[in-house]
Design a protein around this motif. Structure first.
Motif, PDB file in Angstrom:
ATOM      1  N   LYS A 202       0.845  -1.183   0.000  1.00  0.00           N
ATOM      2  CA  LYS A 202       0.000   0.000   0.000  1.00  0.00           C
ATOM      3  C   LYS A 202       0.888   1.243   0.000  1.00  0.00           C
ATOM      4  CE  LYS A 202      -3.873  -2.178   2.394  1.00  0.00           C
ATOM      5  NZ  LYS A 202      -4.778  -2.160   3.573  1.00  0.00           N
ATOM      6  N   PRO A 203       0.558   2.241  -0.804  1.00  0.00           N
ATOM      7  CA  PRO A 203       1.419   3.433  -0.911  1.00  0.00           C
ATOM      8  C   PRO A 203       1.653   4.095   0.442  1.00  0.00           C
ATOM      9  CG  PRO A 203      -0.273   3.436  -2.617  1.00  0.00           C
ATOM     10  CD  PRO A 203      -0.619   2.321  -1.685  1.00  0.00           C
ATOM     11  N   GLN A 204       2.905   4.462   0.692  1.00  0.00           N
ATOM     12  CA  GLN A 204       3.275   5.159   1.917  1.00  0.00           C
ATOM     13  C   GLN A 204       3.641   6.619   1.649  1.00  0.00           C
ATOM     14  OE1 GLN A 204       6.406   2.833   3.701  1.00  0.00           O
ATOM     15  NE2 GLN A 204       5.067   1.091   4.140  1.00  0.00           N
ATOM     16  N   GLU A 205       3.949   6.920   0.393  1.00  0.00           N
ATOM     17  CA  GLU A 205       4.236   8.296   0.005  1.00  0.00           C
ATOM     18  C   GLU A 205       2.936   9.011  -0.360  1.00  0.00           C
ATOM     19  OE1 GLU A 205       7.127   9.705   0.123  1.00  0.00           O
ATOM     20  OE2 GLU A 205       8.446   7.971   0.416  1.00  0.00           O
ATOM     21  N   LYS A 206       2.984  10.327  -0.388  1.00  0.00           N
ATOM     22  CA  LYS A 206       1.822  11.098  -0.818  1.00  0.00           C
ATOM     23  C   LYS A 206       1.547  10.833  -2.294  1.00  0.00           C
ATOM     24  CE  LYS A 206       2.440  14.846   2.533  1.00  0.00           C
ATOM     25  NZ  LYS A 206       2.626  16.309   2.721  1.00  0.00           N
ATOM     26  N   TRP A 207       0.281  10.860  -2.660  1.00  0.00           N
ATOM     27  CA  TRP A 207      -0.098  10.496  -4.022  1.00  0.00           C
ATOM     28  C   TRP A 207       0.474  11.453  -5.065  1.00  0.00           C
ATOM     29  CZ3 TRP A 207      -2.901  13.613  -7.348  1.00  0.00           C
ATOM     30  CH2 TRP A 207      -3.489  14.749  -6.792  1.00  0.00           C
ATOM     31  N   VAL A 208       0.875  12.657  -4.644  1.00  0.00           N
ATOM     32  CA  VAL A 208       1.400  13.632  -5.605  1.00  0.00           C
ATOM     33  C   VAL A 208       2.890  13.437  -5.861  1.00  0.00           C
ATOM     34  CG1 VAL A 208      -0.320  15.374  -5.028  1.00  0.00           C
ATOM     35  CG2 VAL A 208       1.824  15.283  -3.747  1.00  0.00           C
ATOM     36  N   THR A 209       3.543  12.505  -5.138  1.00  0.00           N
ATOM     37  CA  THR A 209       4.985  12.328  -5.290  1.00  0.00           C
ATOM     38  C   THR A 209       5.353  11.965  -6.716  1.00  0.00           C
ATOM     39  OG1 THR A 209       5.201  11.620  -2.984  1.00  0.00           O
ATOM     40  CG2 THR A 209       7.001  11.064  -4.479  1.00  0.00           C
ATOM     41  N   ASN A 210       4.700  10.943  -7.268  1.00  0.00           N
ATOM     42  CA  ASN A 210       4.977  10.553  -8.648  1.00  0.00           C
ATOM     43  C   ASN A 210       4.516  11.612  -9.639  1.00  0.00           C
ATOM     44  OD1 ASN A 210       6.228   8.093  -8.151  1.00  0.00           O
ATOM     45  ND2 ASN A 210       4.285   6.991  -8.053  1.00  0.00           N
ATOM     46  N   LEU A 211       3.439  12.297  -9.299  1.00  0.00           N
ATOM     47  CA  LEU A 211       2.914  13.338 -10.183  1.00  0.00           C
ATOM     48  C   LEU A 211       3.933  14.448 -10.394  1.00  0.00           C
ATOM     49  CD1 LEU A 211       0.582  14.663 -11.746  1.00  0.00           C
ATOM     50  CD2 LEU A 211      -0.241  15.597  -9.579  1.00  0.00           C
ATOM     51  N   LEU A 212       4.695  14.759  -9.346  1.00  0.00           N
ATOM     52  CA  LEU A 212       5.657  15.851  -9.419  1.00  0.00           C
ATOM     53  C   LEU A 212       7.000  15.423 -10.003  1.00  0.00           C
ATOM     54  CD1 LEU A 212       4.974  17.472  -5.917  1.00  0.00           C
ATOM     55  CD2 LEU A 212       4.119  18.229  -8.141  1.00  0.00           C
ATOM     56  N   THR A 213       7.245  14.124 -10.074  1.00  0.00           N
ATOM     57  CA  THR A 213       8.561  13.652 -10.509  1.00  0.00           C
ATOM     58  C   THR A 213       8.549  12.942 -11.855  1.00  0.00           C
ATOM     59  OG1 THR A 213       8.239  11.606  -9.243  1.00  0.00           O
ATOM     60  CG2 THR A 213       9.395  13.418  -8.146  1.00  0.00           C
ATOM     61  N   ARG A 214       7.383  12.597 -12.372  1.00  0.00           N
ATOM     62  CA  ARG A 214       7.310  11.872 -13.640  1.00  0.00           C
ATOM     63  C   ARG A 214       6.625  12.725 -14.694  1.00  0.00           C
ATOM     64  NH1 ARG A 214       8.377   6.198 -13.162  1.00  0.00           N
ATOM     65  NH2 ARG A 214       7.943   6.199 -15.385  1.00  0.00           N
ATOM     66  N   LEU A 215       7.268  12.845 -15.840  1.00  0.00           N
ATOM     67  CA  LEU A 215       6.658  13.575 -16.943  1.00  0.00           C
ATOM     68  C   LEU A 215       5.575  12.745 -17.623  1.00  0.00           C
ATOM     69  CD1 LEU A 215       9.863  15.171 -18.549  1.00  0.00           C
ATOM     70  CD2 LEU A 215       8.224  16.235 -16.974  1.00  0.00           C
ATOM     71  N   ASP A 216       5.727  11.421 -17.545  1.00  0.00           N
ATOM     72  CA  ASP A 216       4.755  10.520 -18.177  1.00  0.00           C
ATOM     73  C   ASP A 216       3.807   9.930 -17.140  1.00  0.00           C
ATOM     74  OD1 ASP A 216       6.729   9.105 -16.919  1.00  0.00           O
ATOM     75  OD2 ASP A 216       6.833   7.508 -18.424  1.00  0.00           O
ATOM     76  N   ALA A 220      -3.307   5.474 -13.169  1.00  0.00           N
ATOM     77  CA  ALA A 220      -3.700   4.068 -13.213  1.00  0.00           C
ATOM     78  C   ALA A 220      -2.500   3.137 -13.099  1.00  0.00           C
ATOM     79  CB  ALA A 220      -4.458   3.777 -14.504  1.00  0.00           C
ATOM     80  N   LEU A 221      -1.302   3.645 -13.405  1.00  0.00           N
ATOM     81  CA  LEU A 221      -0.087   2.839 -13.349  1.00  0.00           C
ATOM     82  C   LEU A 221       0.853   3.269 -12.231  1.00  0.00           C
ATOM     83  CD1 LEU A 221       0.782   2.696 -17.171  1.00  0.00           C
ATOM     84  CD2 LEU A 221      -0.593   1.074 -15.858  1.00  0.00           C
ATOM     85  N   ASP A 222       0.837   4.551 -11.875  1.00  0.00           N
ATOM     86  CA  ASP A 222       1.803   5.102 -10.916  1.00  0.00           C
ATOM     87  C   ASP A 222       1.176   5.365  -9.552  1.00  0.00           C
ATOM     88  OD1 ASP A 222       3.963   5.260 -12.822  1.00  0.00           O
ATOM     89  OD2 ASP A 222       2.881   6.929 -13.743  1.00  0.00           O
ATOM     90  N   PHE A 223       0.360   4.445  -9.083  1.00  0.00           N
ATOM     91  CA  PHE A 223      -0.294   4.609  -7.785  1.00  0.00           C
ATOM     92  C   PHE A 223       0.519   3.993  -6.648  1.00  0.00           C
ATOM     93  CE2 PHE A 223      -1.667   0.741  -9.797  1.00  0.00           C
ATOM     94  CZ  PHE A 223      -1.651  -0.200  -8.786  1.00  0.00           C
ATOM     95  N   LEU A 224       1.626   3.314  -6.971  1.00  0.00           N
ATOM     96  CA  LEU A 224       2.485   2.694  -5.965  1.00  0.00           C
ATOM     97  C   LEU A 224       3.751   3.516  -5.760  1.00  0.00           C
ATOM     98  CD1 LEU A 224       2.206  -1.035  -7.123  1.00  0.00           C
ATOM     99  CD2 LEU A 224       1.006   0.036  -5.216  1.00  0.00           C
ATOM    100  N   ASP A 225       4.448   3.255  -4.642  1.00  0.00           N
ATOM    101  CA  ASP A 225       5.696   3.968  -4.351  1.00  0.00           C
ATOM    102  C   ASP A 225       6.809   3.474  -5.261  1.00  0.00           C
ATOM    103  OD1 ASP A 225       4.414   5.304  -2.308  1.00  0.00           O
ATOM    104  OD2 ASP A 225       4.991   3.827  -0.791  1.00  0.00           O
TER     105      ASP A 225
END
Length: 235
Positions: A202-216, A220-225
């Motif tokens: 289960k994700p332990q980081e905030k959901w915006v972590t991947n949003l701020l670090t990934r351009l792509d 639906a795919l980047d919901f995990l840490d």
């Protein structure tokens, strides 16, 4: 590892020196297929083996619908009879961290963690070790069943080491996680990048972590840490 590729997967780990012989592989595969059918699991996997003094523990897990939140763990000492792994309690996690003795191979064994802690305390100069202050010899709250210790150990290992490639799992709009049937594997370039691997937990980081670090970014795919956010960094 997928039971349909168990022999191939074990061959990839042969350098470690810990292997299952051909007879064990056949028994294990057939037993897991029966376990999957009896428990109506959509998929089942072989988690690994934990060595014990008298018997070794073989661990498997599977799921009925949800590939993340619906994981069910099983254990066996003979690859034939399987037991359901108990739910890990907070007390079991605490006592497991203090227990350093080897597994015996008997799920019903009761371990007095206070004796183990006292032994470690006698071998160090710091008699005021903070970890041992809460443990009193003879206290019933310090008795740990090996079955519970096994469950806590498997949980701790899985939380830190279980990873999946990005895109292997897909999160539906209703929140359930399923296998991505269109996933064909990572490219050579993606396989060399740590951000292409995600923790199966289960994700332990905030959901915006991947949003701020990934351009792509794709929710639906980047919901995990992502593994590249681990400290210390793994290379």
């Amino acid at each position: 590892m997928d039971i349909n590729r168990i022999q191939t997967s074990l061959n990839c780990l042969s350098y470690s020196g810990y292997l299952l012989n051909n007879e064990q592989c056949v028994i294990l595969k057939n037993a897991l297929l029966i376990l999957q059918k009896e428990n109506y699991l959509k998929k089942i996997f072989f988690w690994g083996q934990i060595l014990g003094l008298d018997n070794d523990y073989f661990i498997a897990y599977g799921y009925e619908h949800d590939a993340l939140n619906g994981l069910i763990y099983y254990y066996s000492t003979n690859c034939i009879k399987w037991g359901l792994m108990p739910t890990v309690t907070k007390n079991a996690r605490r006592l497991t961290e203090m227990c350093s003795t080897r597994f015996q191979g008997d799920p019903t064994l009761q371990i007095d963690v206070s004796l183990d802690v006292q032994l470690k305390q006698d071998t160090v100069e710091d008699k005021g070790n903070q970890q041992t202050e809460d443990v009193k010899q003879g206290d019933s709250g310090n008795m740990l069943k090996e079955e519970d210790r096994l469950a806590a150990t498997v949980e701790a290992i899985s939380l830190d080491t279980a990873v999946v490639p990005r895109g292997a799992l897909f999160k539906r709009p209703d929140g359930s996680v399923v296998e991505n049937l269109t996933f064909a594997g990572l490219t050579v370039l993606e396989g060399r990048q740590l951000k292409s691997y995600l923790h199966l937990r289960k994700p332990q980081e905030k959901w915006v972590t991947n949003l701020l670090t990934r351009l792509d970014y794709n929710y639906a795919l980047d919901f995990l840490d992502s593994v590249d956010k681990d400290i210390p960094e793994g290379l």
